[in-house]
Enzyme design. Sequence first.
Site, PDB file in Angstrom:
ATOM      1  N   LEU A  43     -19.507   8.151 -38.842  1.00 27.50           N
ATOM      2  CA  LEU A  43     -19.920   9.537 -38.728  1.00 27.50           C
ATOM      3  C   LEU A  43     -20.250  10.163 -40.249  1.00 27.50           C
ATOM      4  O   LEU A  43     -20.983  10.866 -40.464  1.00 27.50           O
ATOM      5  CB  LEU A  43     -18.717  10.413 -38.092  1.00 27.50           C
ATOM      6  CG  LEU A  43     -19.068  11.532 -38.178  1.00 27.50           C
ATOM      7  CD1 LEU A  43     -20.179  12.188 -37.165  1.00 27.50           C
ATOM      8  CD2 LEU A  43     -17.760  12.557 -37.284  1.00 27.50           C
ATOM      9  N   TYR A  57      -2.431   5.491 -31.690  1.00 24.80           N
ATOM     10  CA  TYR A  57      -3.865   6.130 -32.336  1.00 24.80           C
ATOM     11  C   TYR A  57      -3.851   7.369 -31.702  1.00 24.80           C
ATOM     12  O   TYR A  57      -4.264   8.439 -32.353  1.00 24.80           O
ATOM     13  CB  TYR A  57      -4.961   5.286 -32.153  1.00 24.80           C
ATOM     14  CG  TYR A  57      -6.299   5.777 -32.165  1.00 24.80           C
ATOM     15  CD1 TYR A  57      -6.713   6.305 -33.543  1.00 24.80           C
ATOM     16  CD2 TYR A  57      -7.262   6.369 -31.253  1.00 24.80           C
ATOM     17  CE1 TYR A  57      -7.943   6.607 -33.742  1.00 24.80           C
ATOM     18  CE2 TYR A  57      -8.514   6.698 -31.524  1.00 24.80           C
ATOM     19  CZ  TYR A  57      -8.835   6.953 -32.979  1.00 24.80           C
ATOM     20  OH  TYR A  57     -10.208   7.607 -32.981  1.00 24.80           O
ATOM     21  N   ASP A  86      -8.168   9.920 -50.998  1.00 28.64           N
ATOM     22  CA  ASP A  86      -7.207   9.202 -49.854  1.00 28.64           C
ATOM     23  C   ASP A  86      -6.369  10.518 -49.124  1.00 28.64           C
ATOM     24  O   ASP A  86      -5.775  11.276 -50.024  1.00 28.64           O
ATOM     25  CB  ASP A  86      -5.982   8.494 -50.557  1.00 28.64           C
ATOM     26  CG  ASP A  86      -5.076   7.979 -49.850  1.00 28.64           C
ATOM     27  OD1 ASP A  86      -4.924   8.413 -48.590  1.00 28.64           O
ATOM     28  OD2 ASP A  86      -4.041   7.438 -50.172  1.00 28.64           O
ATOM     29  N   THR A  98     -10.612  12.741 -30.780  1.00 29.12           N
ATOM     30  CA  THR A  98     -11.030  11.700 -29.894  1.00 29.12           C
ATOM     31  C   THR A  98     -10.679  11.750 -28.366  1.00 29.12           C
ATOM     32  O   THR A  98      -9.791  12.470 -27.955  1.00 29.12           O
ATOM     33  CB  THR A  98     -10.292  10.553 -30.448  1.00 29.12           C
ATOM     34  OG1 THR A  98     -10.406   9.302 -29.368  1.00 29.12           O
ATOM     35  CG2 THR A  98      -8.667  10.685 -30.313  1.00 29.12           C
ATOM     36  N   ASP A  99     -11.496  11.007 -27.549  1.00 29.51           N
ATOM     37  CA  ASP A  99     -11.139  11.103 -26.198  1.00 29.51           C
ATOM     38  C   ASP A  99      -9.788  10.277 -25.808  1.00 29.51           C
ATOM     39  O   ASP A  99      -9.233  10.575 -24.714  1.00 29.51           O
ATOM     40  CB  ASP A  99     -12.241  10.330 -25.278  1.00 29.51           C
ATOM     41  CG  ASP A  99     -12.540   8.856 -26.061  1.00 29.51           C
ATOM     42  OD1 ASP A  99     -12.510   8.543 -27.123  1.00 29.51           O
ATOM     43  OD2 ASP A  99     -12.849   8.143 -25.032  1.00 29.51           O
ATOM     44  N   LYS A 158      -3.789  11.158 -33.504  1.00 31.61           N
ATOM     45  CA  LYS A 158      -5.125  11.985 -33.437  1.00 31.61           C
ATOM     46  C   LYS A 158      -4.976  13.382 -33.027  1.00 31.61           C
ATOM     47  O   LYS A 158      -5.181  14.231 -33.343  1.00 31.61           O
ATOM     48  CB  LYS A 158      -6.218  11.342 -33.095  1.00 31.61           C
ATOM     49  CG  LYS A 158      -6.987  10.224 -33.548  1.00 31.61           C
ATOM     50  CD  LYS A 158      -7.463  10.494 -34.600  1.00 31.61           C
ATOM     51  CE  LYS A 158      -8.615  11.570 -34.816  1.00 31.61           C
ATOM     52  NZ  LYS A 158      -9.233  11.644 -36.122  1.00 31.61           N
TER      53      LYS A 158
END
Length: 289
Positions: A12, A124, A35, A100-101, A128
């Site tokens: 992306l 994950y 970072d 995210t989904d 998120k």
Amino acid sequence: MKILITGAGGQLGSDLVRVLTPRHKLAALTRQELDVGDGAAVDAAVFREQPEIIIHAAAYTDVDGAEREIDRAYRVNSAGTWHMAEAAERIGAKFVYVSTDYVFDGCKGAPYIERDKPNPLSVYGTSKLHGEKFASMLCERHFIVRTSWLYGRGGNNFVAKIVEKARRGAELRLVDDVFGSPTYSYDLAVFIGSLLETEEYGTYHGSNEGVCTRYEFAREIIRVLGIEGVKLRPAKADMFPLPAARPAHSALADTAAGAIGVKPLRPWKEALRHFLLTDLADGREASHA
Ligand SMILES: NC(=O)c1ccc[n+]([C@@H]2O[C@H](COP(=O)([O-])OP(=O)(O)OC[C@H]3O[C@@H](n4cnc5c(N)ncnc54)[C@H](OP(=O)(O)O)[C@@H]3O)[C@@H](O)[C@H]2O)c1
């Protein structure tokens, strides 16, 4: 406008650079240059660049790896977003966080809309979701853009893997009971570019329109490229146990962007065709040069 992009070396991130370059002045920072897990480095970069907009595309995206490297996933996806959102608020910048989904559990059995309640199944997804909470708590002018099944130029993604295996003549067994919305990172970058022109802060779903299974996704890739003789077979997800649990149905429906006049992403098959016949073909020529 001056825009700072994190994770500029990712799928992306590199498409954001492609889409936004002609119209905006960019500080596109790769992981080596910034970072996001290092709060002091984030403050220094944001103070130095003084962007009017920050697009936070950096993330730890290895869904199975996150089950092992829990601290690293939270450091990048949760703490990293905290640092970026706080720095954006401090200088009065708009802040775009890409999510995210996988914040959803898939139990709805139909495409999720923006107001549906998240309930992540994995490290994950949880890391998120914390990022989403920090973005909304810490930066007033924030956009949260959830996307799904992302592929783009140069990424080690599902499309690239299927193309490589199909051309090699490998037998492909793909799950036909997990549903999602494949999304072309270039289209998502265009969508984010439109969204950030507005002052309509909040949560948006940014996926190519439509739903398919991994099996249908692979079948379409092979059909468009005209690869012959591929042995493609449907399979059930429980035949392939993975370290991280994934939602069985995590397609995303956009109800928010349309309501504010931002053009939704095109249907997934159209976007995939464009990617396969332009970006992927260009990459192949370059790698053979
Ligand atoms: N990929 C998907 O299917 C998918 C689906 C839904 C949502 N998303 C979200 O969409 C966004 C973009 O994903 P993508 O597919 O473009 O991911 P990507 O290709 O993996 O890019 C992520 C970038 O972040 C960088 N990064 C990792 N740790 C970092 C750190 N500590 N500081 C700064 N940069 C760091 C990575 O650098 P290195 O490569 O050098 O580590 C990489 O360049 C992410 O927020 C992701 O969570 C992705």
